[in-house]
Design a protein around this motif. Structure first.
Motif, mmCIF file in Angstrom:
data_model
loop_
_atom_site.group_PDB
_atom_site.id
_atom_site.type_symbol
_atom_site.label_atom_id
_atom_site.label_comp_id
_atom_site.label_asym_id
_atom_site.label_seq_id
_atom_site.Cartn_x
_atom_site.Cartn_y
_atom_site.Cartn_z
ATOM 1 N N ARG A 134 0.842 -1.194 0.000
ATOM 2 C CA ARG A 134 0.000 0.000 0.000
ATOM 3 C C ARG A 134 0.875 1.241 0.000
ATOM 4 O O ARG A 134 1.844 1.338 0.746
ATOM 5 C CB ARG A 134 -0.901 0.014 1.246
ATOM 6 N N ALA A 135 0.522 2.204 -0.830
ATOM 7 C CA ALA A 135 1.306 3.437 -0.953
ATOM 8 C C ALA A 135 1.387 4.188 0.374
ATOM 9 O O ALA A 135 2.402 4.808 0.688
ATOM 10 C CB ALA A 135 0.706 4.335 -2.025
ATOM 11 N N ASP A 136 0.307 4.111 1.171
ATOM 12 C CA ASP A 136 0.302 4.853 2.436
ATOM 13 C C ASP A 136 1.102 4.168 3.532
ATOM 14 O O ASP A 136 1.208 4.672 4.636
ATOM 15 C CB ASP A 136 -1.123 5.168 2.898
ATOM 16 N N ASP A 137 1.693 2.997 3.237
ATOM 17 C CA ASP A 137 2.548 2.307 4.196
ATOM 18 C C ASP A 137 4.029 2.617 3.996
ATOM 19 O O ASP A 137 4.878 2.082 4.693
ATOM 20 C CB ASP A 137 2.329 0.782 4.116
ATOM 21 N N ASP A 138 4.356 3.479 3.047
ATOM 22 C CA ASP A 138 5.725 3.930 2.857
ATOM 23 C C ASP A 138 6.231 4.519 4.170
ATOM 24 O O ASP A 138 5.490 5.208 4.883
ATOM 25 C CB ASP A 138 5.755 4.988 1.752
ATOM 26 N N ALA A 139 7.485 4.237 4.514
ATOM 27 C CA ALA A 139 8.027 4.597 5.832
ATOM 28 C C ALA A 139 7.825 6.069 6.186
ATOM 29 O O ALA A 139 7.401 6.404 7.289
ATOM 30 C CB ALA A 139 9.507 4.234 5.907
ATOM 31 N N GLU A 140 8.111 6.962 5.258
ATOM 32 C CA GLU A 140 7.985 8.396 5.544
ATOM 33 C C GLU A 140 6.504 8.779 5.740
ATOM 34 O O GLU A 140 6.156 9.520 6.655
ATOM 35 C CB GLU A 140 8.588 9.206 4.397
ATOM 36 N N LYS A 141 5.643 8.281 4.870
ATOM 37 C CA LYS A 141 4.212 8.584 4.978
ATOM 38 C C LYS A 141 3.627 7.953 6.230
ATOM 39 O O LYS A 141 2.774 8.536 6.900
ATOM 40 C CB LYS A 141 3.474 8.091 3.741
ATOM 41 N N LEU A 142 4.103 6.759 6.544
ATOM 42 C CA LEU A 142 3.633 6.071 7.738
ATOM 43 C C LEU A 142 3.952 6.891 8.983
ATOM 44 O O LEU A 142 3.110 7.059 9.858
ATOM 45 C CB LEU A 142 4.267 4.688 7.844
ATOM 46 N N LYS A 143 5.169 7.413 9.050
ATOM 47 C CA LYS A 143 5.551 8.237 10.205
ATOM 48 C C LYS A 143 4.602 9.420 10.347
ATOM 49 O O LYS A 143 4.143 9.735 11.442
ATOM 50 C CB LYS A 143 7.000 8.713 10.054
ATOM 51 N N LYS A 144 4.268 10.062 9.220
ATOM 52 C CA LYS A 144 3.328 11.191 9.254
ATOM 53 C C LYS A 144 1.968 10.738 9.764
ATOM 54 O O LYS A 144 1.337 11.432 10.556
ATOM 55 C CB LYS A 144 3.153 11.801 7.854
ATOM 56 N N ARG A 145 1.504 9.580 9.298
ATOM 57 C CA ARG A 145 0.178 9.085 9.688
ATOM 58 C C ARG A 145 0.133 8.738 11.180
ATOM 59 O O ARG A 145 -0.832 9.048 11.867
ATOM 60 C CB ARG A 145 -0.194 7.860 8.849
ATOM 61 N N ILE A 146 1.187 8.094 11.662
ATOM 62 C CA ILE A 146 1.241 7.748 13.087
ATOM 63 C C ILE A 146 1.341 9.018 13.933
ATOM 64 O O ILE A 146 0.643 9.160 14.938
ATOM 65 C CB ILE A 146 2.393 6.760 13.378
ATOM 66 N N ASP A 147 2.187 9.966 13.507
ATOM 67 C CA ASP A 147 2.299 11.236 14.226
ATOM 68 C C ASP A 147 0.959 11.969 14.247
ATOM 69 O O ASP A 147 0.559 12.516 15.271
ATOM 70 C CB ASP A 147 3.368 12.143 13.597
ATOM 71 N N GLU A 148 0.288 11.966 13.103
ATOM 72 C CA GLU A 148 -1.027 12.622 12.996
ATOM 73 C C GLU A 148 -2.001 12.005 13.997
ATOM 74 O O GLU A 148 -2.752 12.706 14.674
ATOM 75 C CB GLU A 148 -1.564 12.461 11.566
ATOM 76 N N TYR A 149 -1.958 10.698 14.106
ATOM 77 C CA TYR A 149 -2.854 10.015 15.045
ATOM 78 C C TYR A 149 -2.556 10.440 16.482
ATOM 79 O O TYR A 149 -3.450 10.845 17.219
ATOM 80 C CB TYR A 149 -2.726 8.489 14.919
ATOM 81 N N PHE A 150 -1.281 10.349 16.874
ATOM 82 C CA PHE A 150 -0.920 10.628 18.266
ATOM 83 C C PHE A 150 -0.949 12.119 18.610
ATOM 84 O O PHE A 150 -1.088 12.482 19.773
ATOM 85 C CB PHE A 150 0.426 10.006 18.620
ATOM 86 N N GLN A 151 -0.852 12.988 17.609
ATOM 87 C CA GLN A 151 -0.894 14.421 17.889
ATOM 88 C C GLN A 151 -2.300 15.001 17.766
ATOM 89 O O GLN A 151 -2.629 15.962 18.454
ATOM 90 C CB GLN A 151 0.047 15.171 16.940
ATOM 91 N N LYS A 152 -3.131 14.431 16.874
ATOM 92 C CA LYS A 152 -4.441 15.027 16.607
ATOM 93 C C LYS A 152 -5.601 14.073 16.843
ATOM 94 O O LYS A 152 -6.512 14.369 17.601
ATOM 95 C CB LYS A 152 -4.501 15.540 15.160
ATOM 96 N N THR A 153 -5.582 12.956 16.169
ATOM 97 C CA THR A 153 -6.744 12.063 16.171
ATOM 98 C C THR A 153 -7.075 11.529 17.552
ATOM 99 O O THR A 153 -8.252 11.407 17.908
ATOM 100 C CB THR A 153 -6.505 10.890 15.183
ATOM 101 N N ILE A 154 -6.077 11.233 18.333
ATOM 102 C CA ILE A 154 -6.299 10.652 19.661
ATOM 103 C C ILE A 154 -7.156 11.568 20.553
ATOM 104 O O ILE A 154 -7.803 11.119 21.490
ATOM 105 C CB ILE A 154 -4.954 10.292 20.329
ATOM 106 N N HIS A 155 -7.218 12.841 20.202
ATOM 107 C CA HIS A 155 -7.996 13.790 20.992
ATOM 108 C C HIS A 155 -9.510 13.615 20.826
ATOM 109 O O HIS A 155 -10.285 14.263 21.531
ATOM 110 C CB HIS A 155 -7.569 15.229 20.674
ATOM 111 N N VAL A 156 -9.919 12.735 19.919
ATOM 112 C CA VAL A 156 -11.340 12.426 19.768
ATOM 113 C C VAL A 156 -11.808 11.541 20.931
ATOM 114 O O VAL A 156 -12.978 11.590 21.321
ATOM 115 C CB VAL A 156 -11.608 11.735 18.410
#
Length: 189
Positions: A134-156
């Motif tokens: 999957r294109a979104d599993d690329d290491a750099e993109k993955l880091k962004k997605r995980i960071d996005e989750y722990f910085q923003k999404t988790i606040h839901v």
């Protein structure tokens, strides 16, 4: 109607566990990621916009995500319930989902968060990438997605916690053990 939100960072096992919950409880699965991928594959106008955002490791704007989600719910008027996977990612999305479901005479029954460490997520997605590429599993993109989750999404999560709808389940371990823990939570609703 049983409406569940399965919550967790990329690689937490939401897709795997969603399928098992769907089979057991006869729910309709709505994965915003799957919706995005379908639009991308079919090269719709929306798919092209979504493709660029995902390629840049960004979240799709709420308005696009909510419109797609409402369209998908509308396609299933006789559903016994839904399991929302990868949505909501913001408090605004959670509020919009609540408003939409209320307009349909329904509500979110419960929210289950899969707790998984960042190290485990990284390992899982590295393995998944070998299989699915999957294109979104690329290491750099993955880091962004995980960071996005722990910085923003988790606040839901506090949004649902204040409504007494949040349960947490350990997302590390054998798939069937995690599933049994999820079912123990669902069966309480």
């Amino acid at each position: 109607m049983l409406n569940l939100v399965l919550f967790g960072p990329p690689g937490a096992g939401k897709g795997t566990q969603s399928q098992k919950l769907i089979d057991k409880y006869q729910l309709v699965h709505i994965s915003t990621g799957d919706l995005f991928r379908a639009h991308i594959k079919n090269e719709t106008t929306l798919g092209k916009k979504v493709s660029q955002l995902i390629a840049d490791g960004q979240l799709v704007p709420d308005s696009i995500t909510i419109d797609m989600l409402e369209e998908e719910v509308g396609k299933n008027p006789n559903a016994k319930g839904f399991i929302f996977d990868g949505f909501p990612r913001t408090v605004a999305q959670a509020e919009a989902l609540d408003t939409y479901l209320e307009s349909k005479g329904s509500k979110i029954t419960g929210v289950i968060a899969l707790d998984v460490t960042e190290e485990e997520l990284t390992n899982r997605i590295a393995e998944r990438k070998k299989i699915s590429n999957r294109a979104d599993d690329d290491a750099e993109k993955l880091k962004k997605r995980i960071d996005e989750y722990f910085q923003k999404t988790i606040h839901v999560l506090p949004y649902y916690e204040t409504q007494d709808k949040l349960s947490k389940v350990n997302g590390i371990g054998e798939i069937d053990v995690i599933f049994n823990d999820l079912c123990a939570v669902v069966d309480k609703y």
